[in-house]
Design a protein around this motif. Structure first.
Motif, PDB file in Angstrom:
ATOM      1  N   ARG A   1       0.817  -1.211   0.000  1.00  0.00           N
ATOM      2  CA  ARG A   1       0.000   0.000   0.000  1.00  0.00           C
ATOM      3  C   ARG A   1       0.852   1.263   0.000  1.00  0.00           C
ATOM      4  N   ASP A   2       1.836   1.313   0.878  1.00  0.00           N
ATOM      5  CA  ASP A   2       2.661   2.523   0.966  1.00  0.00           C
ATOM      6  C   ASP A   2       3.486   2.735  -0.289  1.00  0.00           C
ATOM      7  N   TRP A   3       3.992   1.649  -0.887  1.00  0.00           N
ATOM      8  CA  TRP A   3       4.781   1.792  -2.105  1.00  0.00           C
ATOM      9  C   TRP A   3       3.908   2.247  -3.267  1.00  0.00           C
ATOM     10  N   TRP A   4       2.697   1.726  -3.344  1.00  0.00           N
ATOM     11  CA  TRP A   4       1.792   2.176  -4.391  1.00  0.00           C
ATOM     12  C   TRP A   4       1.444   3.654  -4.221  1.00  0.00           C
ATOM     13  N   PHE A   5       1.283   4.069  -2.974  1.00  0.00           N
ATOM     14  CA  PHE A   5       0.967   5.479  -2.751  1.00  0.00           C
ATOM     15  C   PHE A   5       2.153   6.369  -3.114  1.00  0.00           C
ATOM     16  N   LEU A   6       3.362   5.919  -2.821  1.00  0.00           N
ATOM     17  CA  LEU A   6       4.544   6.688  -3.232  1.00  0.00           C
ATOM     18  C   LEU A   6       4.622   6.781  -4.757  1.00  0.00           C
ATOM     19  N   LEU A   7       4.214   5.730  -5.443  1.00  0.00           N
ATOM     20  CA  LEU A   7       4.187   5.784  -6.908  1.00  0.00           C
ATOM     21  C   LEU A   7       3.182   6.824  -7.396  1.00  0.00           C
TER      22      LEU A   7
ATOM     23  N   VAL B   1       2.240   9.498  -5.744  1.00  0.00           N
ATOM     24  CA  VAL B   1       2.819  10.812  -5.463  1.00  0.00           C
ATOM     25  C   VAL B   1       3.874  11.163  -6.508  1.00  0.00           C
ATOM     26  N   GLY B   2       4.659  10.168  -6.929  1.00  0.00           N
ATOM     27  CA  GLY B   2       5.669  10.430  -7.953  1.00  0.00           C
ATOM     28  C   GLY B   2       5.065  10.826  -9.287  1.00  0.00           C
TER      29      GLY B   2
ATOM     30  N   PHE C   1      -4.044  11.715  -4.084  1.00  0.00           N
ATOM     31  CA  PHE C   1      -3.201  12.328  -3.057  1.00  0.00           C
ATOM     32  C   PHE C   1      -4.021  13.236  -2.143  1.00  0.00           C
TER      33      PHE C   1
ATOM     34  N   ASN D   1      -5.152  12.031   1.903  1.00  0.00           N
ATOM     35  CA  ASN D   1      -4.732  12.811   3.061  1.00  0.00           C
ATOM     36  C   ASN D   1      -5.933  13.351   3.837  1.00  0.00           C
TER      37      ASN D   1
END
Length: 305
Positions: free
Chosen positions: A134-140, A142-143, A186, A190
């Motif tokens: 989940r966190d890695w997908w969210f970082l993607l 954001v990128g 995003f 939040n």
């Protein structure tokens, strides 16, 4: 006698030795006065100055082509008889302009609805559901916010051409949806993450599933943020010309492209450009003012959180 002297001189001596009350600084006095009527008048003048181009465009759209070419729009105050609705009747009877307005609506509304709906589901999933990575997908996600639209124009054009949706309304809608989703996810993730966990747990104890929890608890609380997102997406898609110029159907382009194509010679074509540009501008303004309260509530809620 001595006592009398001390009594009379005591208060005088105290007053003489007491420090004088300091006057407010010049900046403080100016700030205190600026918060009143002077500042209101100043802000009103700034607002009027900022609206001057819009007012000029409106007045120009109500004048005849000969009047527009002969003098500036401010001359209408000395000759109000120049004002007429003929220009608007002309563009509303022009099939090119009406088809362009319809095409713009058919692109803007689905693009806004898809971004709001998909972004809401994805934002809730990233905020309150556990799934692998989940966190890695969210970082993607954001990128993807930093990827400019111009980078994807050529590869997406080739992809749309291969699947047969190049120069179609569907292609423009998919492009706007794809580039609007990272910001939507995003923003809503939040916002949804700030909802109290106890509220969601209480709803789960009452037997609410994820869909019911999302529709009955999260969506009402996230209404201001969703409204703000919808306004941003609507304005961005409605005012877009780059994506529409490349991916839209050249036979029925959006209003921004249609107005650009109408630019032939300023003096001969301003009677079409001025009312068309004003109609293109006033619709986003109506949408913004219609949802102004939700927009401000969403911005303030995000600021407080």
């Amino acid at each position: 006698m001595t006592a009398t002297t001390e009594t009379a001189g005591g208060p005088a001596a105290s007053a003489a030795t007491a420090p004088a009350k300091a006057r407010p600084a010049l900046a403080a006095r100016i700030a205190a006065r600026a918060g009143g009527g002077v500042m209101r008048v100043f802000l009103l003048l700034v607002a009027l100055f900022w609206l001057m181009p819009t007012i000029g465009l409106l007045i120009s759209s109500l004048r005849g082509p000969q009047d527009i070419a002969a003098s500036g729009w401010w001359q209408v105050f000395t000759a109000p008889s120049e004002l007429t609705l003929d220009n608007y009747q002309r563009i509303l009877s022009n099939p090119v302009i009406t088809d362009s307005l319809l095409s713009t609506v058919m692109i803007t509304v689905p693009s806004t609805v898809l971004v709001v709906v998909v972004g809401s589901f994805a934002g809730y999933a990233f905020a309150w559901m556990d799934f692998p990575g989940r966190d890695w997908w969210f970082l993607l996600v954001v990128g993807l916010l930093v990827v400019p639209v111009q980078v994807a124009l050529i590869p997406v054009s080739e992809l749309f051409g291969a699947v047969g949706i190049f120069e179609t309304t569907l292609g423009v809608v998919l492009f706007h949806t794809a580039f609007g989703l990272p910001f939507a996810i995003f923003l809503l993730r939040n916002f949804f993450a700030e909802i109290p966990r106890e509220l969601l747990e209480a709803a789960r104890l009452d037997g609410a599933g994820e869909i019911r929890l999302f529709t009955r608890v999260v969506m009402p609380l996230g209404g201001p943020a969703i409204a703000s997102l919808g306004i941003f997406q609507f304005l961005w898609v409605w005012n877009d010309m780059l994506v529409a110029l490349i991916f839209a159907d050249s036979g029925s382009p959006p209003i921004t492209v249609a107005l650009q194509q109408q630019v032939r010679q300023f003096g001969n074509n301003i009677d079409v450009l001025a009312p068309g540009a004003f109609v293109s501008m006033v619709i986003p303004l109506v949408v913004f003012f219609a949802f102004q309260r939700q927009f401000v509530s969403g911005v303030m809620a995000g600021a407080v959180k």
